[in-house]
Design a protein around this motif. Structure first.
Motif, PDB file in Angstrom:
ATOM      1  N   ARG A  42      -2.152  29.986 -21.972  1.00  0.00           N
ATOM      2  CA  ARG A  42      -0.723  29.753 -21.710  1.00  0.00           C
ATOM      3  C   ARG A  42      -0.371  29.809 -20.233  1.00  0.00           C
ATOM      4  N   LEU A  43      -1.355  30.186 -19.393  1.00  0.00           N
ATOM      5  CA  LEU A  43      -1.111  30.432 -17.966  1.00  0.00           C
ATOM      6  C   LEU A  43       0.070  31.368 -17.771  1.00  0.00           C
ATOM      7  N   ALA A  44       0.073  32.430 -18.578  1.00  0.00           N
ATOM      8  CA  ALA A  44       1.166  33.406 -18.536  1.00  0.00           C
ATOM      9  C   ALA A  44       0.633  34.753 -18.071  1.00  0.00           C
ATOM     10  N   VAL A  45       1.344  35.375 -17.141  1.00  0.00           N
ATOM     11  CA  VAL A  45       0.964  36.702 -16.659  1.00  0.00           C
ATOM     12  C   VAL A  45       1.236  37.713 -17.767  1.00  0.00           C
ATOM     13  N   GLN A  46       0.184  38.436 -18.173  1.00  0.00           N
ATOM     14  CA  GLN A  46       0.323  39.455 -19.206  1.00  0.00           C
ATOM     15  C   GLN A  46       0.675  40.811 -18.616  1.00  0.00           C
ATOM     16  N   ARG A  47       0.004  41.200 -17.546  1.00  0.00           N
ATOM     17  CA  ARG A  47       0.238  42.483 -16.894  1.00  0.00           C
ATOM     18  C   ARG A  47       0.057  42.299 -15.403  1.00  0.00           C
ATOM     19  N   ILE A  48       0.719  43.137 -14.620  1.00  0.00           N
ATOM     20  CA  ILE A  48       0.573  43.086 -13.166  1.00  0.00           C
ATOM     21  C   ILE A  48       0.676  44.505 -12.613  1.00  0.00           C
ATOM     22  N   ALA A  49      -0.099  44.777 -11.589  1.00  0.00           N
ATOM     23  CA  ALA A  49      -0.087  46.088 -10.938  1.00  0.00           C
ATOM     24  C   ALA A  49      -0.310  45.880  -9.450  1.00  0.00           C
ATOM     25  N   ARG A  50      -0.005  46.903  -8.673  1.00  0.00           N
ATOM     26  CA  ARG A  50      -0.249  46.820  -7.230  1.00  0.00           C
ATOM     27  C   ARG A  50      -1.086  48.019  -6.784  1.00  0.00           C
ATOM     28  N   PRO A  51      -2.404  47.936  -6.985  1.00  0.00           N
ATOM     29  CA  PRO A  51      -3.260  49.045  -6.592  1.00  0.00           C
ATOM     30  C   PRO A  51      -3.640  49.046  -5.117  1.00  0.00           C
ATOM     31  N   HIS A  52      -3.255  48.010  -4.375  1.00  0.00           N
ATOM     32  CA  HIS A  52      -3.654  47.889  -2.971  1.00  0.00           C
ATOM     33  C   HIS A  52      -2.447  47.613  -2.080  1.00  0.00           C
ATOM     34  N   VAL A  53      -2.629  47.867  -0.797  1.00  0.00           N
ATOM     35  CA  VAL A  53      -1.585  47.567   0.180  1.00  0.00           C
ATOM     36  C   VAL A  53      -1.974  46.416   1.094  1.00  0.00           C
ATOM     37  N   LEU A  54      -3.227  45.981   1.010  1.00  0.00           N
ATOM     38  CA  LEU A  54      -3.720  44.842   1.782  1.00  0.00           C
ATOM     39  C   LEU A  54      -4.305  43.816   0.819  1.00  0.00           C
ATOM     40  N   PRO A  55      -4.657  42.625   1.295  1.00  0.00           N
ATOM     41  CA  PRO A  55      -5.136  41.567   0.388  1.00  0.00           C
ATOM     42  C   PRO A  55      -6.345  41.973  -0.455  1.00  0.00           C
ATOM     43  N   VAL A  56      -6.306  41.550  -1.717  1.00  0.00           N
ATOM     44  CA  VAL A  56      -7.407  41.754  -2.647  1.00  0.00           C
ATOM     45  C   VAL A  56      -8.511  40.760  -2.289  1.00  0.00           C
ATOM     46  N   THR A  57      -9.754  41.244  -2.217  1.00  0.00           N
ATOM     47  CA  THR A  57     -10.861  40.384  -1.818  1.00  0.00           C
ATOM     48  C   THR A  57     -11.839  40.081  -2.945  1.00  0.00           C
ATOM     49  N   SER A  58     -11.883  40.922  -3.982  1.00  0.00           N
ATOM     50  CA  SER A  58     -12.836  40.699  -5.062  1.00  0.00           C
ATOM     51  C   SER A  58     -12.310  41.321  -6.350  1.00  0.00           C
ATOM     52  N   LEU A  59     -12.636  40.669  -7.482  1.00  0.00           N
ATOM     53  CA  LEU A  59     -12.177  41.125  -8.791  1.00  0.00           C
ATOM     54  C   LEU A  59     -13.288  40.970  -9.824  1.00  0.00           C
ATOM     55  N   ALA A  60     -13.241  41.805 -10.852  1.00  0.00           N
ATOM     56  CA  ALA A  60     -14.126  41.659 -12.008  1.00  0.00           C
ATOM     57  C   ALA A  60     -13.346  42.100 -13.242  1.00  0.00           C
ATOM     58  N   ILE A  61     -13.445  41.306 -14.306  1.00  0.00           N
ATOM     59  CA  ILE A  61     -12.808  41.659 -15.577  1.00  0.00           C
ATOM     60  C   ILE A  61     -13.863  42.343 -16.441  1.00  0.00           C
ATOM     61  N   LEU A  62     -13.563  43.546 -16.903  1.00  0.00           N
ATOM     62  CA  LEU A  62     -14.467  44.296 -17.764  1.00  0.00           C
ATOM     63  C   LEU A  62     -14.230  43.917 -19.222  1.00  0.00           C
ATOM     64  N   PRO A  63     -15.198  44.169 -20.118  1.00  0.00           N
ATOM     65  CA  PRO A  63     -15.011  43.844 -21.541  1.00  0.00           C
ATOM     66  C   PRO A  63     -13.774  44.506 -22.157  1.00  0.00           C
TER      67      PRO A  63
END
Length: 131
Positions: A42-63
């Motif tokens: 659906r290209l819909a945001v399900q959840r959002i958080a702000r764990p950082h104060v500078l740009p995010v450089t890498s992500l991984a989705i866990l099971p």
């Protein structure tokens, strides 16, 4: 050859700086330190958080649907999107020794508390659009 139909959806307003996909989920990190979990169908945001104060450089989705993120602020965070109340696991963060360690610890606690409060508001219908 014809053009394939394209679905477009706005994920974040501050610009995407990192992406990770797994199954039907997309994790997007922003230049402002936000991490969003997006349903690809659906290209819909399900959840959002702000764990950082500078740009995010890498992500991984866990099971578990949690997202591990790393940013230019030298913080590695596990955003617990799998829980009904959003919280952060900053145990991967190496804290400095001495008085500055207490300051960093208090700041991470405040960030976690604030993020959980916003998530509660959104869960109980207190917020508008997450993007």
């Amino acid at each position: 050859r014809g053009w394939a139909p394209v679905r477009v959806g706005k994920v974040m307003s501050s610009g995407v700086s990192a992406l990770a996909a797994s199954g039907k989920l997309l994790a997007a990190g922003s230049r402002s330190g936000h991490v969003a979990l997006v349903a690809l169908d659906r290209l819909a945001v399900q959840r959002i958080a702000r764990p950082h104060v500078l740009p995010v450089t890498s992500l991984a989705i866990l099971p578990s649907r949690d997202v591990v993120s790393v940013a230019m602020d030298n913080v590695a965070a596990r955003v617990l999107f799998s829980r009904s109340v959003l919280s952060l696991d900053l145990s991967m963060l190496k804290l400095p020794a001495g008085p500055s360690a207490r300051i960093v610890s208090r700041l991470s606690q405040a960030l976690s508390f604030a993020t959980a409060g916003v998530d509660l508001l959104l869960d109980f219908g207190g917020g508008g659009d997450a993007a």
